[in-house]
Design a protein around this motif. Structure first.
Motif, mmCIF file in Angstrom:
data_model
loop_
_atom_site.group_PDB
_atom_site.id
_atom_site.type_symbol
_atom_site.label_atom_id
_atom_site.label_comp_id
_atom_site.label_asym_id
_atom_site.label_seq_id
_atom_site.Cartn_x
_atom_site.Cartn_y
_atom_site.Cartn_z
ATOM 1 N N UNK B 11 8.400 2.262 27.459
ATOM 2 C CA UNK B 11 8.187 0.807 27.352
ATOM 3 C C UNK B 11 8.220 0.064 28.690
ATOM 4 N N UNK B 12 8.986 0.561 29.670
ATOM 5 C CA UNK B 12 9.058 -0.145 30.958
ATOM 6 C C UNK B 12 7.795 0.000 31.790
ATOM 7 N N UNK B 13 6.867 0.822 31.333
ATOM 8 C CA UNK B 13 5.672 1.111 32.128
ATOM 9 C C UNK B 13 4.488 0.225 31.771
ATOM 10 N N UNK B 14 4.721 -0.798 30.960
ATOM 11 C CA UNK B 14 3.622 -1.654 30.487
ATOM 12 C C UNK B 14 2.728 -2.138 31.628
ATOM 13 N N UNK B 15 3.325 -2.728 32.653
ATOM 14 C CA UNK B 15 2.507 -3.326 33.715
ATOM 15 C C UNK B 15 1.711 -2.283 34.490
ATOM 16 N N UNK B 44 -0.905 -7.551 25.621
ATOM 17 C CA UNK B 44 -0.168 -7.808 24.364
ATOM 18 C C UNK B 44 -0.564 -6.868 23.238
ATOM 19 N N UNK B 45 -1.759 -6.311 23.319
ATOM 20 C CA UNK B 45 -2.153 -5.313 22.322
ATOM 21 C C UNK B 45 -1.327 -4.038 22.508
ATOM 22 N N UNK B 46 -1.136 -3.641 23.771
ATOM 23 C CA UNK B 46 -0.444 -2.380 24.062
ATOM 24 C C UNK B 46 1.055 -2.452 23.786
ATOM 25 N N UNK B 49 2.769 -1.021 20.689
ATOM 26 C CA UNK B 49 2.446 0.400 20.521
ATOM 27 C C UNK B 49 3.191 1.260 21.537
ATOM 28 N N UNK B 50 3.390 0.709 22.724
ATOM 29 C CA UNK B 50 4.157 1.422 23.759
ATOM 30 C C UNK B 50 5.645 1.398 23.400
ATOM 31 N N UNK B 51 6.085 0.256 22.876
ATOM 32 C CA UNK B 51 7.506 0.119 22.509
ATOM 33 C C UNK B 51 7.919 1.128 21.446
#
Lengths: 155, 155
Positions: B11-15, B44-46, B49-51
């Motif tokens: 989850x921390x890799x979003x950016x 915001x879509x990702x 799903x990443x979380x």
């Protein structure tokens, strides 16, 4: 145009859609026996989606009999340069016309219903997978090949 | 092989994933300004799903910095002759390696992680969309072009 009627599909059309998909995939030497496992798994997958309208589409009718049809779904998809502000794309599937009734404009009519429905729903982008026989029609209607690739995982 | 470490994304890799996808699409004359709307909608879509792990994948690291990566999802799909008993396929996306670090085997290592994960999850069939630069690598790894076609709906 042709003397065929078109009508939207509904929950009672499950078996006919399965039959069309089965026949659609009986190409390139595939026999009934080879396609049957797919059809048996497709039927229970389709039923809930057809029941609640997530799978929708149209049949072409001759004397009340569905001699062809097409289906559509709105699928979740990451925003992409081809649809940068939308997290969905339309998917067109199970396009089928009985062999003896091809080349009479039915495929074009069915595909135009798909495009109109996409417009009505505000979809920016549609995809499909073409059979060799279908490709020419889709190209005439403005469709173009994508860069999709696939890999079968060895068991 | 190369001196790069690989680690699973979280989850921390979003950016960083958004940055990789953004850079990946800056080809064929596309500028930052042209890609930005996609990136703004992709983030915001990702995130959900990443979380929760529905989007997963790996980063390649150099001195702790993610200089490349790849993502995967299991997508719902009608049973098909290529996966007759499964109603899902794997989708590989956001394959990216920084330009100056290409041709060192990183892409191959990332793609092999995808295949291994597909096998571990029992997936029969994977798809992706290749950039022109990526196609050669995917072909070497056994991937082949599909018959997918697309249509942009005129506004």
């Amino acid at each position: 145009m042709s003397g065929f009627d078109l009508r939207p599909i509904g929950p009672d059309d499950l078996e006919t859609i399965c039959r069309h998909r089965h026949e659609m995939f009986k190409v390139s030497g595939r026999t009934d026996e080879m396609v049957a496992p797919m059809t048996e798994h497709f039927r229970p997958w389709l039923k809930p989606l057809l029941d609640d309208g997530r799978y929708f589409g149209w049949f072409a009718l001759s004397a009340g009999r569905a001699i062809g049809g097409v289906g559509m779904m709105v699928i979740d998809w990451p925003p992409h340069p081809s649809h940068p502000t939308q997290s969905s794309r339309g998917y067109v599937l199970n396009m089928y016309v009985e062999p003896e009734l091809r080349r009479m404009g039915l495929g074009r009519q069915l595909m135009e219903l798909c495009s109109q429905e996409a417009e009505r729903r505000g979809l920016d982008y549609l995809v499909l997978h073409a059979t060799k026989q279908g490709r020419g029609l889709y190209e005439k209607l403005g469709w173009a090949a994508t860069s999709e690739m696939a890999l079968t995982i060895a068991k």
